[in-house]
Write an enzyme that holds these catalytic residues in place. Structure first.
Site, mmCIF file in Angstrom:
data_model
loop_
_atom_site.group_PDB
_atom_site.id
_atom_site.type_symbol
_atom_site.label_atom_id
_atom_site.label_comp_id
_atom_site.label_asym_id
_atom_site.label_seq_id
_atom_site.Cartn_x
_atom_site.Cartn_y
_atom_site.Cartn_z
ATOM 1 N N TRP A 1 1.077 -1.647 0.186
ATOM 2 C CA TRP A 1 0.105 0.097 0.323
ATOM 3 C C TRP A 1 1.189 1.265 0.071
ATOM 4 O O TRP A 1 1.732 1.335 0.602
ATOM 5 C CB TRP A 1 -1.034 0.284 1.375
ATOM 6 C CG TRP A 1 -2.151 1.552 1.653
ATOM 7 C CD1 TRP A 1 -2.810 1.287 0.669
ATOM 8 C CD2 TRP A 1 -1.452 2.058 2.683
ATOM 9 N NE1 TRP A 1 -3.375 2.453 1.228
ATOM 10 C CE2 TRP A 1 -2.513 3.173 1.360
ATOM 11 C CE3 TRP A 1 -0.590 2.774 3.248
ATOM 12 C CZ2 TRP A 1 -3.193 4.206 2.338
ATOM 13 C CZ3 TRP A 1 -1.518 4.145 4.017
ATOM 14 C CH2 TRP A 1 -1.849 4.052 3.422
ATOM 15 N N ASP B 1 -0.549 -8.794 -0.500
ATOM 16 C CA ASP B 1 -1.981 -7.647 -0.302
ATOM 17 C C ASP B 1 -1.084 -6.032 -0.892
ATOM 18 O O ASP B 1 -0.552 -5.763 -0.746
ATOM 19 C CB ASP B 1 -2.050 -7.290 0.867
ATOM 20 C CG ASP B 1 -2.931 -6.133 1.196
ATOM 21 O OD1 ASP B 1 -4.248 -6.646 -0.010
ATOM 22 O OD2 ASP B 1 -2.932 -6.009 1.896
ATOM 23 N N TYR C 1 -7.850 0.274 1.508
ATOM 24 C CA TYR C 1 -8.167 0.257 3.384
ATOM 25 C C TYR C 1 -8.229 1.501 3.795
ATOM 26 O O TYR C 1 -9.099 1.359 5.252
ATOM 27 C CB TYR C 1 -6.924 -0.696 3.836
ATOM 28 C CG TYR C 1 -6.352 -2.196 3.713
ATOM 29 C CD1 TYR C 1 -8.060 -2.892 4.167
ATOM 30 C CD2 TYR C 1 -5.790 -2.538 3.243
ATOM 31 C CE1 TYR C 1 -7.593 -3.993 3.604
ATOM 32 C CE2 TYR C 1 -5.629 -4.036 2.883
ATOM 33 C CZ TYR C 1 -6.050 -4.231 2.873
ATOM 34 O OH TYR C 1 -6.284 -6.165 2.659
ATOM 35 N N SER D 1 6.335 -3.225 3.185
ATOM 36 C CA SER D 1 8.237 -2.787 2.747
ATOM 37 C C SER D 1 8.428 -2.837 0.719
ATOM 38 O O SER D 1 7.853 -3.969 0.105
ATOM 39 C CB SER D 1 9.181 -3.565 3.597
ATOM 40 O OG SER D 1 10.341 -3.180 2.725
ATOM 41 N N THR D 2 8.226 -2.175 0.276
ATOM 42 C CA THR D 2 9.836 -1.734 -1.110
ATOM 43 C C THR D 2 11.048 -2.998 -1.380
ATOM 44 O O THR D 2 11.102 -2.840 -1.890
ATOM 45 C CB THR D 2 9.195 -1.555 -1.759
ATOM 46 O OG1 THR D 2 9.465 -0.101 -1.207
ATOM 47 C CG2 THR D 2 7.510 -1.428 -2.120
ATOM 48 N N ARG E 1 14.466 -4.957 4.188
ATOM 49 C CA ARG E 1 13.313 -5.425 5.077
ATOM 50 C C ARG E 1 12.053 -6.536 5.208
ATOM 51 O O ARG E 1 11.417 -6.853 5.638
ATOM 52 C CB ARG E 1 12.768 -3.681 5.402
ATOM 53 C CG ARG E 1 14.227 -2.556 6.049
ATOM 54 C CD ARG E 1 13.334 -1.776 6.648
ATOM 55 N NE ARG E 1 12.638 -0.876 5.286
ATOM 56 C CZ ARG E 1 13.225 -0.016 4.852
ATOM 57 N NH1 ARG E 1 13.831 0.616 5.006
ATOM 58 N NH2 ARG E 1 12.575 0.669 3.519
ATOM 59 N N ASN F 1 11.828 -8.520 7.450
ATOM 60 C CA ASN F 1 10.282 -8.818 8.055
ATOM 61 C C ASN F 1 10.104 -10.669 8.445
ATOM 62 O O ASN F 1 8.638 -10.871 9.159
ATOM 63 C CB ASN F 1 9.208 -8.344 7.367
ATOM 64 C CG ASN F 1 9.453 -6.957 7.692
ATOM 65 O OD1 ASN F 1 10.264 -6.426 8.599
ATOM 66 N ND2 ASN F 1 9.013 -5.569 6.253
#
Length: 154
Positions: A24, A47, A52, A96-97, A101, A105
């Site tokens: 997102w 996702d 949202y 995250s992109t 990270r 994660n």
């Protein structure tokens, strides 16, 4: 040894991964590489929804309790927050992109936050980032009101 909590069993018996990659509000042109890195790292749930409406930002990664626990455990603040979520029984959706990270994660399964440090999270004020109005309909929805949806939580 820590309980890995790699998935949750749904009421249908199907399993859903406990950690999901969120994309997102990612910058244009980076999502494809982020998804490729996530799949390579082991993610199996990604996702990309925009519905949202959770625009409110949270400074939880800067909270002194989170940073103290991260330092004691030799983990990043993000990893500590994610592990706390798993230990509370929640499915996670870190966004995250950044390939480093994205991998970090997923490093939340073979360790746990000890009870004495877990108790310190009670001092962090909670807030709802997602109101849930899209899940409520007064006539046709499973949840007829926001109160039904949230069942008195937060």
């Amino acid at each position: 040894m820590a309980n890995e909590i790699r998935h949750f069993v749904l009421n249908t018996g199907a399993k859903i991964p406990s950690v999901v990659l969120g994309t997102w509000q990612s910058d244009p042109g980076v999502v494809g590489n982020a998804v490729a890195a996530a799949i390579k790292a082991g993610y199996r749930h990604i996702d990309c929804a925009q519905i949202y409406g959770n625009e409110k930002e949270s400074d939880v990664l800067k909270h002194p309790v989170v940073n103290m626990v991260a330092e004691k455990l030799g983990k990043t603040p993000a990893q500590v927050c994610l592990r706390w979520g798993l230990q509370m029984g929640n499915s996670l959706l870190p966004k995250s992109t950044n390939e480093v990270r994205i991998k970090e994660n997923l490093d939340v399964f073979d360790w746990s936050i000890p009870e004495d440090l877990l108790a310190k999270f009670l001092g962090i004020e909670q807030a709802r980032l997602l109101r849930g109005t899209s899940f409520v309909h007064e006539t046709y929805g499973v949840f007829r009101t926001l109160e039904d949806l949230w069942d008195g939580e937060i």
